[in-house]
Enzyme design. Structure first.
Site, mmCIF file in Angstrom:
data_model
loop_
_atom_site.group_PDB
_atom_site.id
_atom_site.type_symbol
_atom_site.label_atom_id
_atom_site.label_comp_id
_atom_site.label_asym_id
_atom_site.label_seq_id
_atom_site.Cartn_x
_atom_site.Cartn_y
_atom_site.Cartn_z
ATOM 1 N N ASN A 116 0.854 -1.186 0.000
ATOM 2 C CA ASN A 116 0.000 0.000 0.000
ATOM 3 C C ASN A 116 0.891 1.236 0.000
ATOM 4 O OD1 ASN A 116 -2.415 1.598 0.338
ATOM 5 N ND2 ASN A 116 -1.902 1.820 2.502
ATOM 6 N N HIS A 118 1.071 5.126 1.282
ATOM 7 C CA HIS A 118 0.411 5.977 2.274
ATOM 8 C C HIS A 118 1.164 7.308 2.360
ATOM 9 C CE1 HIS A 118 -1.967 7.025 5.765
ATOM 10 N NE2 HIS A 118 -0.852 7.400 6.364
ATOM 11 N N SER A 145 5.113 6.570 2.244
ATOM 12 C CA SER A 145 5.651 5.246 2.565
ATOM 13 C C SER A 145 4.952 4.186 1.734
ATOM 14 C CB SER A 145 5.403 4.913 4.043
ATOM 15 O OG SER A 145 5.929 5.908 4.900
ATOM 16 N N ASP A 154 -2.580 0.780 7.799
ATOM 17 C CA ASP A 154 -1.317 1.479 7.538
ATOM 18 C C ASP A 154 -0.230 1.022 8.513
ATOM 19 O OD1 ASP A 154 -2.647 2.948 5.548
ATOM 20 O OD2 ASP A 154 -3.318 4.428 7.010
HETATM 21 C C1 GRF Z 1 -2.251 9.205 -2.887
HETATM 22 O O1 GRF Z 1 -1.922 10.380 -2.229
HETATM 23 C C2 GRF Z 1 -1.927 8.024 -2.022
HETATM 24 O O2 GRF Z 1 -0.816 8.202 -1.219
HETATM 25 C C3 GRF Z 1 -3.163 7.905 -1.170
HETATM 26 O O3 GRF Z 1 -4.210 8.235 -2.026
HETATM 27 C C4 GRF Z 1 -3.744 9.084 -3.067
HETATM 28 C C5 GRF Z 1 -4.117 8.429 -4.361
HETATM 29 O O4 GRF Z 1 -3.963 9.265 -5.456
HETATM 30 N N1 GRF Z 1 -3.255 6.607 -0.561
HETATM 31 P P1 GRF Z 1 -4.242 8.705 -6.925
HETATM 32 O O5 GRF Z 1 -5.634 8.120 -6.951
HETATM 33 O O6 GRF Z 1 -3.200 7.676 -7.225
HETATM 34 O O7 GRF Z 1 -4.123 9.898 -7.828
#
Ligand code: GRF
Length: 230
Positions: A116, A118, A145, A154
């Site tokens: 994932n 985050h 991360s 997370d």
């Molecule tokens: C990113 O900021 C990611 O870190 C978080 O959600 C956002 C997703 O953006 N988990 P996208 O849909 O890839 O544009």
């Protein structure tokens, strides 16, 4: 188990996303220009019609989008989604902005690793509003991360991070905007590393070049992942 370089079939990556899909697009672009030697075998979503699904379709990638209302409960939907994933035999599943918490038993029983991304320097700020929380805490550094998705939100072992400075007068929106392209580079570098076979991922630990990874790898200015300096 991750495939080793030289095996006949390319590394098989599946992606789950819920929204805008810019991280997915970074993976597609890297695949297309040769920086990421993987097959993207499926893009799955919990939001039919989201931009991520449109991006996958435009790139000719197989998609599946499930609607929670078609399932009795969350676990049933997650089981169905993971059945679709299993049919595509992924070597790795990456959650790239997948905004739904996956049922613990479903995550636990997955035979492939799940990563994932985050937007914080975990273990700081699991959950939502990470940019505002880093700002409110007076942090001088922020980042993103990539970690193993486990039943803990997370909370799984962290494979890799990217850092950005917090600037004077920053707002959460400005931080998010500055971080996003670095998230994209982190995502591509992390998937490339896993596909290279140098990393072994399990829910309890990460091995890198045959040894337990003691601290998350860090993305440098050349978009390479390097061991953390102490
Ligand atoms: C990113 O900021 C990611 O870190 C978080 O959600 C956002 C997703 O953006 N988990 P996208 O849909 O890839 O544009």
């Amino acid at each position: 188990m991750p495939r080793r370089p030289g095996e006949d079939e390319p590394f098989r990556l599946a992606v789950l996303a819920s929204g805008r899909g810019s991280n997915l697009q970074a993976l597609i672009d890297a695949r297309d220009d040769g920086r990421l030697p993987v097959d993207i075998v499926l893009v799955g979503s919990d939001r039919p019609g989201c931009a991520a699904i449109g991006r996958a379709q435009a790139a000719g990638i197989a998609t599946v989008a499930l609607d929670r209302r078609d399932y009795a409960d969350r676990a049933a939907m997650d089981r169905a989604l993971f059945d679709y994933l299993a049919a595509r035999r992924p070597d790795l599943v990456i959650l790239a902005g997948y905004m739904r918490i996956i049922d613990a038993a479903v995550i636990d029983s997955a035979p492939w690793p799940i990563l994932n991304i985050h937007p914080s320097l975990l273990p700081k700020y699991p959950g939502l509003d990470t940019h505002a929380r880093a700002l409110a805490a007076g942090d001088r550094e922020h980042g993103a991360s990539i970690h193993i998705a486990t039943v803990l939100l997370d909370g799984g072992p962290v494979l890799a991070q990217v850092r950005i400075p917090v600037l004077p007068d920053d707002s959460p929106e400005q931080m998010a905007e500055r971080l996003l392209p670095r998230e994209h580079a982190l995502m591509v570098a992390a998937v490339r590393l896993v596909a290279s076979g140098r990393v072994l991922l399990s829910p309890a630990r990460i091995q890198f070049d045959g040894a337990r990874l003691a601290a998350p790898l860090q993305l440098d200015d050349n978009d390479e992942l390097v061991p953390a300096s102490h």
